[in-house]
Design a protein around this motif. Structure first.
Motif, PDB file in Angstrom:
ATOM      1  N   MET A   1       0.811  -1.185   0.000  1.00 46.28           N
ATOM      2  CA  MET A   1       0.000   0.000   0.000  1.00 46.28           C
ATOM      3  C   MET A   1       0.859   1.255   0.000  1.00 46.28           C
ATOM      4  N   VAL A   2       1.948   1.229   0.745  1.00 44.59           N
ATOM      5  CA  VAL A   2       2.824   2.408   0.787  1.00 44.59           C
ATOM      6  C   VAL A   2       3.423   2.646  -0.585  1.00 44.59           C
ATOM      7  N   GLN A   3       3.823   1.564  -1.259  1.00 43.44           N
ATOM      8  CA  GLN A   3       4.372   1.712  -2.599  1.00 43.44           C
ATOM      9  C   GLN A   3       3.328   2.323  -3.539  1.00 43.44           C
ATOM     10  N   PHE A   4       2.110   1.890  -3.408  1.00 42.80           N
ATOM     11  CA  PHE A   4       1.040   2.431  -4.238  1.00 42.80           C
ATOM     12  C   PHE A   4       0.815   3.914  -3.937  1.00 42.80           C
ATOM     13  N   GLN A   5       0.926   4.304  -2.678  1.00 42.60           N
ATOM     14  CA  GLN A   5       0.768   5.709  -2.302  1.00 42.60           C
ATOM     15  C   GLN A   5       1.842   6.590  -2.938  1.00 42.60           C
ATOM     16  N   HIS A   6       2.989   6.012  -3.220  1.00 38.32           N
ATOM     17  CA  HIS A   6       4.093   6.774  -3.809  1.00 38.32           C
ATOM     18  C   HIS A   6       4.167   6.623  -5.330  1.00 38.32           C
ATOM     19  N   ARG A   7       3.148   6.022  -5.904  1.00 32.26           N
ATOM     20  CA  ARG A   7       3.111   5.837  -7.358  1.00 32.26           C
ATOM     21  C   ARG A   7       3.178   7.205  -8.040  1.00 32.26           C
ATOM     22  N   LYS A   8       3.991   7.286  -9.072  1.00 26.87           N
ATOM     23  CA  LYS A   8       4.204   8.515  -9.852  1.00 26.87           C
ATOM     24  C   LYS A   8       4.876   9.625  -9.045  1.00 26.87           C
ATOM     25  N   LEU A  18      13.868   2.236   0.678  1.00 29.11           N
ATOM     26  CA  LEU A  18      14.261   1.138   1.562  1.00 29.11           C
ATOM     27  C   LEU A  18      13.132   0.793   2.533  1.00 29.11           C
ATOM     28  N   ASP A  19      12.413   1.796   3.007  1.00 32.61           N
ATOM     29  CA  ASP A  19      11.245   1.518   3.860  1.00 32.61           C
ATOM     30  C   ASP A  19      10.203   0.699   3.104  1.00 32.61           C
ATOM     31  N   ILE A  20       9.956   1.082   1.862  1.00 28.35           N
ATOM     32  CA  ILE A  20       8.956   0.373   1.047  1.00 28.35           C
ATOM     33  C   ILE A  20       9.357  -1.082   0.850  1.00 28.35           C
ATOM     34  N   ILE A  21      10.603  -1.309   0.443  1.00 26.80           N
ATOM     35  CA  ILE A  21      10.995  -2.705   0.181  1.00 26.80           C
ATOM     36  C   ILE A  21      11.162  -3.494   1.469  1.00 26.80           C
ATOM     37  N   ASN A  22      11.416  -2.799   2.572  1.00 25.97           N
ATOM     38  CA  ASN A  22      11.467  -3.494   3.852  1.00 25.97           C
ATOM     39  C   ASN A  22      10.076  -4.010   4.200  1.00 25.97           C
ATOM     40  N   MET A  23       9.066  -3.167   4.015  1.00 22.66           N
ATOM     41  CA  MET A  23       7.691  -3.590   4.322  1.00 22.66           C
ATOM     42  C   MET A  23       7.165  -4.602   3.311  1.00 22.66           C
ATOM     43  N   LYS A  24       7.619  -4.494   2.071  1.00 21.62           N
ATOM     44  CA  LYS A  24       7.074  -5.305   0.988  1.00 21.62           C
ATOM     45  C   LYS A  24       7.757  -6.670   0.871  1.00 21.62           C
ATOM     46  N   THR A  25       9.062  -6.696   0.881  1.00 21.09           N
ATOM     47  CA  THR A  25       9.810  -7.925   0.600  1.00 21.09           C
ATOM     48  C   THR A  25      10.602  -8.414   1.803  1.00 21.09           C
ATOM     49  N   ALA A  26      11.370  -7.531   2.416  1.00 23.47           N
ATOM     50  CA  ALA A  26      12.265  -7.956   3.499  1.00 23.47           C
ATOM     51  C   ALA A  26      11.489  -8.512   4.690  1.00 23.47           C
ATOM     52  N   SER A  27      10.329  -7.933   4.993  1.00 23.80           N
ATOM     53  CA  SER A  27       9.558  -8.443   6.131  1.00 23.80           C
ATOM     54  C   SER A  27       9.048  -9.860   5.868  1.00 23.80           C
ATOM     55  N   LEU A  28       8.707 -10.146   4.633  1.00 22.55           N
ATOM     56  CA  LEU A  28       8.271 -11.497   4.270  1.00 22.55           C
ATOM     57  C   LEU A  28       9.419 -12.498   4.422  1.00 22.55           C
ATOM     58  N   PHE A  29      10.582 -12.146   3.887  1.00 27.26           N
ATOM     59  CA  PHE A  29      11.750 -13.022   4.012  1.00 27.26           C
ATOM     60  C   PHE A  29      12.111 -13.213   5.487  1.00 27.26           C
ATOM     61  N   GLY A  54      16.963 -13.023   7.147  1.00 27.25           N
ATOM     62  CA  GLY A  54      15.884 -12.908   6.168  1.00 27.25           C
ATOM     63  C   GLY A  54      15.635 -11.476   5.739  1.00 27.25           C
ATOM     64  N   GLU A  55      15.669 -10.551   6.692  1.00 33.18           N
ATOM     65  CA  GLU A  55      15.454  -9.141   6.351  1.00 33.18           C
ATOM     66  C   GLU A  55      16.523  -8.652   5.377  1.00 33.18           C
ATOM     67  N   ASN A  56      17.772  -8.961   5.671  1.00 29.36           N
ATOM     68  CA  ASN A  56      18.866  -8.494   4.815  1.00 29.36           C
ATOM     69  C   ASN A  56      18.866  -9.167   3.454  1.00 29.36           C
ATOM     70  N   ILE A  57      18.595 -10.460   3.424  1.00 28.72           N
ATOM     71  CA  ILE A  57      18.552 -11.132   2.123  1.00 28.72           C
ATOM     72  C   ILE A  57      17.340 -10.648   1.318  1.00 28.72           C
ATOM     73  N   GLY A  58      16.260 -10.298   2.017  1.00 26.40           N
ATOM     74  CA  GLY A  58      15.089  -9.740   1.336  1.00 26.40           C
ATOM     75  C   GLY A  58      15.393  -8.389   0.697  1.00 26.40           C
ATOM     76  N   LEU A  59      16.139  -7.551   1.390  1.00 30.50           N
ATOM     77  CA  LEU A  59      16.547  -6.259   0.824  1.00 30.50           C
ATOM     78  C   LEU A  59      17.452  -6.472  -0.388  1.00 30.50           C
TER      79      LEU A  59
END
Length: 182
Positions: A1-8, A18-29, A54-59
């Protein structure tokens, strides 16, 4: 959702990205690795280490995945290139180049970002922009750093085939971009 809020939003900072990818990918890993440790006979005492791994490999994974947009051939990776840019998402390679570029070059890609690109040559201009202004090198170095940090997180864990496999996975996440990065 945060990534979508920053669209365009062409002005997303590196920290914002980095916050976006932490919430999107790194948190999952991170969650996946922590869960794995929870169910392991010998990993339960190291849940925090596996979570940090997992967080670091996700980033690292997400940064290299974003690099594919600017380096790879669609048929080889099975993912369309230019998709993030076309969807109005800024990624680290673009953020870095935009930060480093002179005003005239930034203006040209800003126009393409807002209006979209009408031709393959417009996308080629964006790719050259990212390459010429350091987006590829910087992003690759950041991904490598996160990969090394991931391995460092496992420093307190006794050597084992499983730990070695995780080290190899961290290397693979970053090295998978090597055939495309010249």
């Amino acid at each position: 959702m945060v990534q979508f809020q920053h669209r365009k939003n062409i002005n997303v900072s590196e920290d914002g990205y980095l916050d976006i990818i932490n919430m999107k990918t790194a948190s999952l890993f991170s969650a996946a690795c922590e869960c794995g440790a929870s169910f392991s006979d010998n990993g339960n005492g190291h849940r925090d280490s596996y979570s940090a791994f997992g967080e670091n490999i996700g980033l690292a994974f997400q940064i290299t995945d974003d690099l594919f947009d600017y380096l790879a051939v669609e048929e080889v990776i099975g993912k369309p290139t230019a998709s993030d840019f076309a969807d109005g998402k800024v990624t680290l390679p673009f953020i870095t180049a935009f930060r480093n570029a002179p005003e005239t070059a930034r203006r040209r890609v800003s126009d393409l970002f807002r209006s979209g690109f009408a031709s393959r040559s417009d996308w080629s201009d964006v790719v050259l922009f990212v390459q010429d202004y350091g987006g590829i090198e910087y992003s690759l170095e950041k991904a490598r750093g996160y990969g090394e940090r991931a391995k460092d997180c496992l420093g307190g864990i006794s050597p084992s085939p499983e730990r070695d496999a995780l080290h190899l996975a961290a290397d693979y996440v970053v090295d998978r971009i090597a055939p495309f990065s010249g």
